[in-house]
Structures are given as structure tokens and as C-alpha cells.
Design an enzyme around this catalytic site. Structure first.
Site, PDB file in Angstrom:
ATOM      1  N   SER A 274       0.839  -1.202   0.000  1.00 34.65           N
ATOM      2  CA  SER A 274       0.000   0.000   0.000  1.00 34.65           C
ATOM      3  C   SER A 274       0.868   1.244   0.000  1.00 34.65           C
ATOM      4  O   SER A 274       1.963   1.246   0.577  1.00 34.65           O
ATOM      5  CB  SER A 274      -0.890   0.029   1.244  1.00 34.65           C
ATOM      6  OG  SER A 274      -0.105   0.257   2.400  1.00 34.65           O
ATOM      7  N   ASP A 275       0.392   2.294  -0.632  1.00 45.03           N
ATOM      8  CA  ASP A 275       1.027   3.580  -0.383  1.00 45.03           C
ATOM      9  C   ASP A 275       0.798   3.896   1.095  1.00 45.03           C
ATOM     10  O   ASP A 275      -0.097   3.341   1.734  1.00 45.03           O
ATOM     11  CB  ASP A 275       0.465   4.677  -1.299  1.00 45.03           C
ATOM     12  CG  ASP A 275       1.469   5.821  -1.483  1.00 45.03           C
ATOM     13  OD1 ASP A 275       2.379   5.983  -0.625  1.00 45.03           O
ATOM     14  OD2 ASP A 275       1.353   6.569  -2.477  1.00 45.03           O
ATOM     15  N   TRP A 276       1.612   4.781   1.628  1.00 43.49           N
ATOM     16  CA  TRP A 276       1.620   5.012   3.072  1.00 43.49           C
ATOM     17  C   TRP A 276       0.271   5.574   3.547  1.00 43.49           C
ATOM     18  O   TRP A 276      -0.093   6.707   3.215  1.00 43.49           O
ATOM     19  CB  TRP A 276       2.784   5.939   3.427  1.00 43.49           C
ATOM     20  CG  TRP A 276       4.063   5.199   3.727  1.00 43.49           C
ATOM     21  CD1 TRP A 276       4.860   5.396   4.831  1.00 43.49           C
ATOM     22  CD2 TRP A 276       4.696   4.140   2.990  1.00 43.49           C
ATOM     23  NE1 TRP A 276       5.923   4.518   4.802  1.00 43.49           N
ATOM     24  CE2 TRP A 276       5.852   3.737   3.704  1.00 43.49           C
ATOM     25  CE3 TRP A 276       4.385   3.453   1.815  1.00 43.49           C
ATOM     26  CZ2 TRP A 276       6.700   2.722   3.273  1.00 43.49           C
ATOM     27  CZ3 TRP A 276       5.229   2.428   1.376  1.00 43.49           C
ATOM     28  CH2 TRP A 276       6.363   2.077   2.096  1.00 43.49           C
TER      29      TRP A 276
END
Ligand SMILES: *[C@@H]1O[C@H](CO)[C@@H](O)[C@H](O)[C@H]1NC(C)=O
Ligand SMILES: *[C@@H]1O[C@H](CO)[C@@H](O)[C@H](O)[C@H]1NC(C)=O
Ligand SMILES: *[C@@H]1O[C@H](CO)[C@@H](O)[C@H](O)[C@H]1NC(C)=O
Ligand SMILES: *[C@@H]1O[C@H](CO)[C@@H](O)[C@H](O)[C@H]1NC(C)=O
Ligand SMILES: *[C@@H]1O[C@H](CO)[C@@H](O)[C@H](O)[C@H]1NC(C)=O
Ligand SMILES: *[C@@H]1O[C@H](CO)[C@@H](O)[C@H](O)[C@H]1NC(C)=O
Ligand SMILES: *[C@@H]1O[C@H](CO)[C@@H](O)[C@H](O)[C@H]1NC(C)=O
Ligand SMILES: *[C@@H]1O[C@H](CO)[C@@H](O)[C@H](O)[C@H]1NC(C)=O
Ligand SMILES: *[C@@H]1O[C@H](CO)[C@@H](O)[C@H](O)[C@H]1NC(C)=O
Length: 796
Positions: A274-276
Site C-alpha cells: 500500500s502507499d503510506w
């Protein structure tokens, strides 16, 4: 392996998911299990046997980030000798590190149109990440692709053309991974604006959802997915799902894009990270195909905040909502590239303590205290210098990515002028320190956000020009406000040549609000050129890409160079061009328009709306972005896609077009039945089906390299209803080749290979790539609007 959609009629849904005026995404379960096919088989067995040794808590540690030294951290498991996984930003430098290089940005790399340089850059970047003990570099970027000219992160990626970006992704990933680092192709998918990229909570406590990119299936395949397919084909270890929604479903819980397209159609065997903070669910994100949740944390028994994953996964498994075999598949996907790249080796570098200190903001010999173990280096081997002489490659990249847009009155190259004047706040050293890319004063070598770099050294244009001309009169005024308010009357004697350095900032988290260069750039150019001292003015821009150049036709602007974000050797790179140590060969990887309204696909902006679902970005322009839009609507650009001058001229001749002898080329690639294809998708899509050759001759008087380009016109009037001229671009880039430096009079033959995918369109009904009937136009030239050789080819 057969994959079943939970819906009874997935085909129908795939074509018309609009329900009550809302875009929807169909459910596609279960996620396919990885098998390591396509070359990772041995590593997959290692990952599998390791997974069998893990207890449930340890399994949870492998898929959820924790607080640690790197930007993303999977902790070590000492009991099993596993040293953990360190993920670092990316993509143009290892961001959190000392004594590391800051390379040219993605946009610069695309501007070289040079596969070999793309590869060398990737290898050098990969080497630096490994040297600092990182396991995963968060890059390269092909989302944003560059749909909107104002996109704040376009420069981190390559070009709004999917073919050019696809080549750059392939070269970058194979080169990075050849050094032992895992690459992460990001951000998947439809992530084309920063504005409302993440949900927000308004004053009334209502959650306003992130922007939804509503993209039809053909556009998704032919534009936004294309370079990700090249990335998977290149063997990319991981793919990062993006912040935005797609058809109103968040990218990190979108089973259509993750389970169906990425893991089935493209046969992706690695992991989705996932992106942060882009994870918005527990069970759902796991079942829809997310494999690693960053930055975590683990949850209640951890000291920090809770997350959807972490210890919550124990409950999910105990209550049966997630099968343990699903968790095992996630871990195997994460560990297979780790073993494949031999990151478990005893000699793999430890994590440099400089990273831990920079992330935590501590200095001296202090190391932050972590709750979990990591394979950290020691204070005696910290601040490792990993640059390994890469500055000469960076200088070369910066030079090769400078585009000569205008050169009248033989202004360039400069001989040895005695009197120079430099203007503009972009000409000088930065005043804000090594890690502050948004300075009023200082050359704009990189952009901001997580994609920036920490400059261990930086060469400004003024510094490089002074070194180059030690006895010239070099005058400079670098305060733009002073130039525009007071003029430049203090300049004496009258310069032979004036250089105006303009800059444009861009960063993650914000889209640009103007296409002009920053800091009163237009007034600066007008003040200088109308001063009576500067009838010979060269304008140089450092910028994230598209700029309007309203002064381009000014009679006293005799030359223009777009120098993009060249990285730490900015000054040397531009002097190499000015003095013709290197003849410019950079070509625009995007279109420069006359006016802002000429661009379509604007950033959508519903700021202030209290409708939670207000942020809808309908990609109704379909395939018509950048040059395709200008071609389709007969808009004349100021400088077209593919354009760039040289100090010499080239001529093209002798086009050759031949089909590769395949006795029975069917419209569709061979059906794979229920099989998940190898990484990259059906292998037949990459078969070469035709070869085009052309001869290019240096017809001028200076040695130089050329970049012949091949465009293809699809047959829009031969009965294929899906290929109508309203939905199909007039031409698309399908080949390019930068030549060696050719001496005056010398020729080279360039060869373009057309693959099955290059001559196919995405047939939505059949859910497959189809070669249309009819005759394709083959267009070979030196830009998208400078076509000198044409021919035809048909396949069926
Ligand atoms: C997006 O498309 C949907 C479906 O056609 C439509 O209802 C909606 O109004 C459009 N949104 C915008 C912002 O144009
Ligand atoms: C989004 O909706 C369009 C139809 O409007 C459809 O073609 C496309 O496949 C959908 N994409 C996803 C990821 O659901
Ligand atoms: C994945 O493998 C597990 C066994 O490890 C099996 O139960 C499950 O059905 C498989 N999933 C798919 C989609 O084949
Ligand atoms: C799993 O192993 C770890 C050591 O790596 C240990 O601390 C933990 O107690 C074990 N958990 C279970 C449930 O056995
Ligand atoms: C489970 O996830 C929810 C939502 O993020 C969170 O509030 C809760 O604390 C988590 N539980 C644990 C045990 O981490
Ligand atoms: C199982 O546990 C998860 C995590 O706490 C929770 O989100 C989910 O609703 C639970 N499912 C069932 C069927 O109890
Ligand atoms: C979006 O709209 C807000 C409010 O009008 C404005 O402040 C902001 O600059 C806009 N964003 C962009 C990228 O244009
Ligand atoms: C533009 O110039 C004016 C004065 O000439 C100055 O006040 C203003 O700050 C400048 N703006 C920028 C962005 O530099
Ligand atoms: C260009 O420079 C000449 C000579 O200095 C001057 O006469 C002329 O007005 C300038 N043109 C513009 C457009 O500023």
C-alpha cells in the site's frame, strides 16, 4: 487455475458498471495464489518452506509495517535468522541517506529517449540503495502517467506517452534489480492528481472521500496499465497501490485492478504494497489483493497507533473471515523476490545508521530505540559513501535530457564569449540547505516530497560557467524581484550574451496551479530582453515538465533550452550543452502548448463541497491525452511531442517495412485457457510481428546523435467498430532509437521492432488484445509532427 468472479455475469459488469450515475467496480475473488512462475520457481520454494516455519504472530509481522530505521520496515525474526526488509524512497535517489547521489528525475530520463542511459541510471541507483542496506526501492513511477499538465508528481514519472514510459520502466526495473535491489512500480493505478488524493474530514466531521478516477476499460489498458505491464514483464518485485479511488473503490481494496488485472491478466507474482496510509479496510483489503500494509503499525500491543492489519489479522483468521492460506500467499509473494535477489545472503549490507538518524531526526551516535529488531549497521560504518563516481553519469543524463527548443541567429553553441550576464534566481547555489528543494534562490535540480533527494553536492550554473570562462566578465543579478522592480541598468559593459535561468517547483501533495515558470518569470524575461543590453538572450528552464513559454517568439530570445530536473550536476550539464561539449539530442516527452486552455484533462477541484462523494474525475477524454489530444483536435502546439533541435541536422531515407514470417497470425493471441499467464501477461503479446528500418544521415556540419521515432496509425475505417476515429488517436508512438554520435555525412540504420501488443487494441467485449483488420500507417520522423517517411502494413 481457474479464477471465478463472484458475480454471475462479470462480462456484462465489466462493460457497464455505471449504476445510478455512479461508477462501480465489480468484485473479483479469490486472489490467485502465486506460484513463482516465469523464473522465480526456486525462490518461491524457499519462500514457501520459510513460511511453513513461521508462527501466526511472525506471519503478521511479515505483512504489516512497524516503526523502524527505514521509510517502511518489516522487522527481523531472529529465531529464524531473517533480517527484515527495509523499504526506502525513491525514485531518483535513496532519499534518507548521506553520501548518496541525486540523479536526474524521471521526466529527464524520458527526455533522453536513450535506452542505454535509462539502464545505466537504473543500475547506478540500484547499487546505491543496496550499498545503504535497503531491500526495496520505492520506484520507478508510471502513475501519474501525466494525464493533466499540472499534475504535481508528473516529473517523478517519465512521460504521458505509455510506450515511452513503458520502455523507461522496463529498463529502470531490470537495471535496478540486476544490482540486487527490489524495485516497486508505483502508483497503481489512475493516480493522476494530488488534489484530494486522500480522504479528508471537513469542519462538520464528515469524511470527504478521495478523488475517484473513473476510467473505461480500453483507456485503462491502452494508457495507464501499459507501462505497468512492461514493469511486470521486467520482473518487478512489487507494485504499490495508490491513494485514489478507481470507479469509486479505493485502489488498495479494488479487486478488479488487483486480483483480476494485476495478478491474473498480467500474471504478477510479486506483492502489492500500500502507499503510506492508503489502506482503508482490514478483511476487504486482504481479500481484494493487498499483500503488505505500510507503514502499519501492528496494533494494540504495539506502542504506536492501531491499524486495520497487524494483530487484527489474528482475529480475522480465528473468526474465519480470512483463510490462513491467504496470509501464506501474501508472505510468499513478499519473500519470493527477497530470495530471488539473494537478499538473505550473509554478505547483504546492513542498514546504514544514517538512515535511522535522518528518519528520526537524531544526530551524533544516538540510534532511536525500536520495539523490534533490525539488521542495523554500526556507528563505525555509518555514512557510507555509495556514490561510486556516479556524478559523471548524472552529468551525462542532465546533458542528454536538455532540449534545445529554439536557436536563432546561430546563438548556440557559445564560442568563448568575453562578456556574459546571468539573470534569475535559478542560476545560483541553493540557500536553504541540502534538503530543501523549495528555495527562492537556487538552481531547481529536483522537485519536492518523498521523491526528492538529499544533495551531498550540487553544481550551480553560475559556478559551472565561472569555472568554464575564468577570465570573462561575468555579471549576474539573481534576485527576480529586483530585476522586475529595478531593471538591469547596472549591467556594464554590454554583454555579448545574456542567460536567463528560470525555474518551476513541483511536489508531491499539491498540483501545480500555473504552467508558467515561477517567480515572475515572464516579467523577468521581458525586463532583460527589453533592457537594450540583451538582444541576444538565452533562456534556460529547470522544471518538472510542461511550461508555457509566452516569450518564446520574443525577437531577443534567441535560444531556449528546457533542462528539466537534471539532479546534482545541473550546472555542468547545462554548460556541456551551451559550449557544445555535447550536441543536444533531448526530445520533448510531452507537448508544449501556446496556451493553457489547449490542454485537456484538467485537475478536478471540488474544494469546499460537503458531499462525501463529490470528487469524481471522469476520464472522458479516453485515449486523447497530450499529443493525441492535440492531433485529434487539430490544435497546433508551440513545440510538439518528440521535438528537439540539434546543432546539426539529420535527414531520413530508405524506409523498410517487413512482417516477421508467422504463417498464421490470428487477430487474438493464442488462448491460454484457464492458465494464469507468465509475468507481463500472455507471452504472445510480446512476439515481434514486424520490423521497420530507416536510414538517418547527419546532413549538417557538427557531430551529433539523432532520435528517429516511429508512430503508428491504426486503421479506423476498416470495419472495426471499436476503432472509430472518435475514440482512436491519429497516431501513437511505437518505436524510437537514439543513434550513436554520427559524424557529419555519416549514416546509421535504425531498426524498430513492432510487437503484437504494439499493433493491437484492447477489445473490451473479448477482454483481449486484438489486431484489427486493415492497413496501418507507418510514420517515421524526428518528432510527432516532423514525419518524413511513411508506409503501410496490414496483418490480417
Ligand atoms: C461523472 O460521470 C458520471 C456518470 O456519467 C456523472 O453522473 C457525473 O456527473 C460525472 N461527474 C463529473 C464531475 O463530471
Ligand atoms: C470502471 O467503469 C468503466 C465503465 O464506465 C469500465 O469500463 C471499467 O472496466 C471499470 N473499471 C474498474 C476498475 O472497475
Ligand atoms: C490457494 O491455495 C490454497 C491452499 O494453499 C487453496 O486452499 C486455495 O483454494 C488457493 N486459491 C486459489 C485461488 O487457487
Ligand atoms: C512466535 O515466535 C515468536 C518469536 O519469533 C515468539 O516471541 C512468540 O511467542 C511466538 N508466538 C506464538 C503464538 O507461538
Ligand atoms: C483493528 O483495527 C481497528 C481499525 O483500525 C482499530 O481501531 C483496532 O484498534 C485494531 N485492533 C487491533 C487489535 O489492532
Ligand atoms: C472477524 O474479525 C475482523 C477483525 O476484527 C472483523 O473486521 C470482522 O468483521 C470479523 N468477521 C466476523 C465474521 O466476525
Ligand atoms: C482548488 O480549489 C481551491 C479553492 O478554490 C484552491 O485554493 C486551490 O488552489 C485549487 N487547487 C488547484 C490545484 O488548482
Ligand atoms: C514579483 O515581483 C514583485 C515586484 O516586482 C514582487 O513584489 C513579488 O514578490 C514577485 N513575485 C514573486 C513570486 O517572485
Ligand atoms: C530587442 O533588443 C533591441 C536592442 O536592444 C531593442 O531595440 C528591442 O526593443 C528589443 N525587443 C524587445 C521585444 O524587447
Amino acid at each position: 487455475m481457474r479464477l471465478q468472479a463472484v458475480t454471475t455475469n462479470s462480462l456484462l459488469l465489466a462493460i457497464s458498471p455505471l449504476v445510478d450515475g455512479h461508477y462501480t467496480t465489480d468484485n473479483w475473488y479469490p486472489a490467485p495464489n502465486a506460484t513463482g512462475s516465469g523464473g522465480w520457481e526456486n525462490a518461491f520454494s524457499q519462500a514457501k518452506s520459510f513460511t511453513e516455519k513461521l508462527n501466526l504472530t511472525e506471519k503478521i509481522f511479515l505483512v504489516t509495517g512497524v516503526d523502524g530505521p527505514c521509510v517502511g520496515n518489516i522487522p527481523a525474526i531472529e529465531r529464524l535468522g531473517f533480517k527484515g526488509i527495509c523499504l526506502q524512497d525513491g525514485p531518483l535517489a535513496i532519499r534518507q541517506a548521506s553520501f548518496a547521489s541525486v540523479f536526474s528525475a524521471g521526466v529527464s530520463t524520458a527526455t533522453t529517449w536513450d535506452r542505454e542511459l535509462m539502464h545505466q541510471r537504473g543500475a547506478a541507483i540500484g547499487q546505491e540503495f543496496v550499498g545503504k542496506g535497503a531491500h526495496v526501492m520505492l520506484g520507478p513511477v508510471s502513475g501519474p502517467l501525466g494525464r493533466s499538465a499540472l499534475g504535481g508528481r508528473n516529473w517523478e514519472g517519465f512521460s504521458p506517452d505509455p510506450y515511452l514510459t513503458g520502455v523507461a520502466m522496463y529498463e529502470t526495473i531490470t537495471a535496478e534489480q540486476s544490482q540486487g535491489i527490489q524495485a516497486c512500480a508505483k502508483h497503481f493505478i489512475g493516480y493522476e492528481q494530488e488534489t484530494q488524493r486522500v480522504p479528508s474530514v471537513n469542519d462538520d466531521g464528515i469524511t470527504i472521500q478521495a478523488v475517484s478516477s473513473n476510467i473505461d476499460d480500453r483507456t485503462l489498458h491502452e494508457l495507464y496499465l501499459w507501462p505497468f505491464a512492461d514493469s511486470v514483464k521486467a520482473g518487478v518485485a512489487s507494485v504499490m497501490c495508490s491513494y485514489n479511488r478507481i470507479n469509486e473503490t479505493y485502489a488498495c481494496e479494488n479487486s478488479h485492478t488487483l486480483n483480476k488485472i494485476l495478478k491474473t491478466e498480467l500474471g504478477f507474482q510479486g506483492y502489492v504494497v500500500s502507499d503510506w496510509g492508503a489502506t482503508h479496510s482490514g478483511v476487504k483489503s486482504i481479500l481484494t489483493g493487498l499483500d503488505m500494509n505500510m507503514p502499519g503499525p501492528l496494533g494494540s500491543s504495539d506502542s504506536s497507533l492501531a491499524s486495520w492489519w497487524g494483530y487484527n489479522i489474528t482475529t480475522m483468521i480465528k473468526n474465519g473471515s480470512v483463510p490462513e492460506s491467504k496470509l501464506d500467499d501474501m508472505i510468499q509473494r513478499i519473500l519470493t523476490p527477497y530470495y530471488y535477489l539473494q537478499q538473505n545472503s550473509a554478505t547483504y549490507p546492513t542498514i546504514d545508521i544514517d538512515t535511522a538518524q535522518l528518519n528520526a531526526g537524531v544526530t551524533g551516535s544516538d540510534v532511536p530505540a525500536y520495539q523490534h529488531p533490525f539488521n542495523l549497521g554500526t556507528n563505525t560504518d555509518k555514512n557510507r559513501d555509495v556514490r561510486n563516481g556516479h556524478s559523471s553519469l548524472i552529468r551525462q543524463l542532465g546533458t542528454a535530457s536538455s532540449v534545445l527548443l529554439k536557436n536563432s541567429k546561430n546563438t548556440l553553441p557559445l564560442a568563448s564569449p568575453d562578456r556574459l550576464a546571468l539573470f534569475g534566481n535559478d542560476a545560483v547555489d541553493v540557500t536553504g540547505g541540502p534538503y530543501d528543494p523549495q528555495n527562492v534562490f537556487g538552481v531547481q535540480a529536483v522537485g519536492g516530497g518523498s521523491g526528492t533527494g538529499r544533495l551531498a553536492s550540487l553544481v550551480s550554473p553560475l559556478e559551472a560557467i565561472k569555472a568554464r570562462l575564468p577570465s570573462a566578465s561575468i555579471q549576474y543579478i539573481t534576485d527576480n524581484s529586483l530585476i522586475t522592480s529595478d531593471g538591469i541598468s547596472s549591467i556594464y559593459p554590454t554583454p555579448d550574451v545574456c542567460l536567463v535561468f528560470l525555474k518551476t517547483f513541483a511536489t508531491e501533495g499539491a498540483d501545480r496551479t500555473s504552467l508558467l515558470c515561477d517567480y515572475n518569470s515572464t516579467q523577468v524575461v521581458e525586463t532583460v530582453t527589453s533592457s537594450g543590453s540583451c538582444a541576444n538572450t538565452i533562456v534556460i528552464t529547470h522544471s518538472p515538465g510542461i511550461n508555457l513559454l509566452p516569450w518564446a517568439d520574443n525577437e531577443n530570445v534567441t535560444a531556449i533550452i528546457a533542462s528539466h530536473f537534471p539532479g546534482e550536476q545541473a550546472g555542468n550539464s547545462i554548460t556541456d550543452i551551451l559550449f557544445c561539449d555535447v550536441n543536444p539530442s533531448g526530445k520533448l516527452p510531452y507537448t508544449i502548448a501556446y496556451k493553457a486552455e489547449d490542454y485537456n484533462a484538467p485537475i478536478v477541484n471540488f474544494t469546499g463541497s460537503d458531499n462525501p462523494n463529490a470528487w469524481q474525475s471522469n476520464f472522458t477524454e479516453g485515449l486523447m491525452i497530450d499529443y493525441r489530444h492535440f492531433d485529434h483536435n487539430n490544435i497546433t502546439p508551440r513545440y510538439e511531442f518528440g521535438f528537439g533541435l540539434s546543432y546539426t541536422t539529420f535527414s531520413l531515407s530508405n524506409i523498410g517495412i517487413s512482417k516477421v514470417s508467422t504463417s498464421n497470425l490470428d487477430a487474438y493471441p493464442p488462448n491460454l485457457g484457464a492458465e494464469v499467464p507468465p509475468p507481463g501477461g500472455n507471452a504472445a503479446l510480446y512476439d515481434v510481428v514486424a520490423i521497420v528500418t530507416a536510414e538517418i544521415t547527419n546532413s549538417g556540419s557538427v557531430p551529433g546523435a539523432a532520435v528517429p521515432q516511429l508512430y503508428l496509425s491504426f486503421p479506423t475505417s476498416s470495419g472495426e467498430t471499436e476503432l472509430s476515429s472518435t475514440t482512436t488517436p491519429k497516431k501513437v508512438l511505437r518505436g524510437f532509437e537514439k543513434t550513436q554520435v554520427l559524424a557529419p555525412g555519416a549514416s546509421a540504420t535504425v531498426r524498430f521492432e513492432l510487437k503484437r501488443r504494439d499493433v493491437s487494441y484492447w477489445n473490451v467485449e473479448k477482454q483481449d488484445w486484438k489486431i484489427p483488420q486493415g492497413s496501418f500507417g507507418i510514420l517515421v520522423g524526428q518528432s510527432s509532427r516532423d514525419i518524413s517517411l511513411t508506409g503501410q502494413i496490414s496483418f490480417l
